[in-house]
Design an enzyme around this catalytic site. Sequence first.
Site, PDB file in Angstrom:
ATOM      1  N   HIS A   1     -16.820   8.658 -48.601  1.00  0.00           N
ATOM      2  CA  HIS A   1     -17.705   8.169 -47.551  1.00  0.00           C
ATOM      3  C   HIS A   1     -18.288   9.318 -46.726  1.00  0.00           C
ATOM      4  O   HIS A   1     -19.456   9.284 -46.335  1.00  0.00           O
ATOM      5  CB  HIS A   1     -16.938   7.212 -46.635  1.00  0.00           C
TER       6      HIS A   1
ATOM      7  N   ASP B   1     -17.435   6.573 -52.616  1.00  0.00           N
ATOM      8  CA  ASP B   1     -17.247   5.920 -51.319  1.00  0.00           C
ATOM      9  C   ASP B   1     -16.390   4.676 -51.512  1.00  0.00           C
ATOM     10  O   ASP B   1     -16.687   3.830 -52.355  1.00  0.00           O
ATOM     11  CB  ASP B   1     -18.612   5.551 -50.736  1.00  0.00           C
TER      12      ASP B   1
ATOM     13  N   SER C   1     -23.365   5.239 -42.549  1.00  0.00           N
ATOM     14  CA  SER C   1     -22.300   4.252 -42.391  1.00  0.00           C
ATOM     15  C   SER C   1     -22.811   3.045 -41.594  1.00  0.00           C
ATOM     16  O   SER C   1     -23.789   2.417 -41.990  1.00  0.00           O
ATOM     17  CB  SER C   1     -21.090   4.904 -41.731  1.00  0.00           C
TER      18      SER C   1
END
Length: 350
Positions: free
Chosen positions: A321, A290, A134
Amino acid sequence: MRKFTPEQEAMTVEKFELGDFKLECGAETKDWFLMYRTVGDPKSPAILKPTCFGGTIRGSDVAVGTEHTISPEKYFVIFVGMFGGSESSSPSNTSAPFNGGNFPPISLADQVNAQKKLCDSLGIKKLHTVAGFSMGACQAFQWAVQYPDYMDFVIAVCGSSRCSPHNYVFLEGPKNALLADQNFKGGHYTADALPLLGTKGFARAYSGWGFSSTWYREQKFLGLGFKDIDDYLAQVWDGGLGTTDANDLLCLTRTWQTSNVSNIPAYNGDFEAAMKGIKARTLVMPCTTDQYFEAEAGEIEVSLMNPGIGTFKPIVSIWGHQAGAQSNPVDTKFFNEAVAELYASAETKA
């Protein structure tokens, strides 16, 4: 406040004083610091693992451990907290003139420059890998562009080298839910009147994006031990991001929304040139579902790198995600195998 397990509380964490440190915005600091912890033998090849949005150096989103490819038995792993992440210098723990709502804007370049200073202090001449999930992946991309000769590998999981327009718009939702709290007061709230409705609103606005719609439809949260969806939202989101300091949340959001690896003097916004400047073997692993960082963007990023530099290996999963954050054994196994293949292929070519 973030809650830690007894095991996490017992971990040894260290503080690195940055001394004189100038930010990209021009602000000069003297008492800022990075919090970090390490595992493994310092003589082993070093891997840097920056935190993600809401992450902590006491945990690891990227798979690290003796049972994983990135093992402390083989590597010296450095977990480092981001500015704004509540552990390293952040609005919530910084004294005047940069306290609270006065905290200056932080760029990805600032994060990486501070981390480079930490690596230098540890005597590291070159990193084996920068690996991140991330916002940790965003930092990994920034490392690859900003210090192209300083690492052999970059592993970017469910992240990107720049904030897309869609990603920017998504972040406007939780951000404005927080700003709407009357206690926020431009970031100058007090301890006895915290913007708690705003931080909870931020977390709830964020919650629908972390997993795919299929994940929610199949009620995968029940398999994680929650009795229903409201129990899941209260414990995971209200009790997670919802407890984070409001200014810290906004600091990280601003860093995310302004992220672009080419926003440094060497490239002056020339994104394609920046991607071609990457020299480290780069593994780009988005998830096909995602909602933050679309898989197609990762494919484009690899296409802009020089031949043989980038590898596009998407995680095919309904976990969205969170597929890249050790959320389930199938996707974690895929990650471990992909990293092992990356390292093995480089050894073969060598």
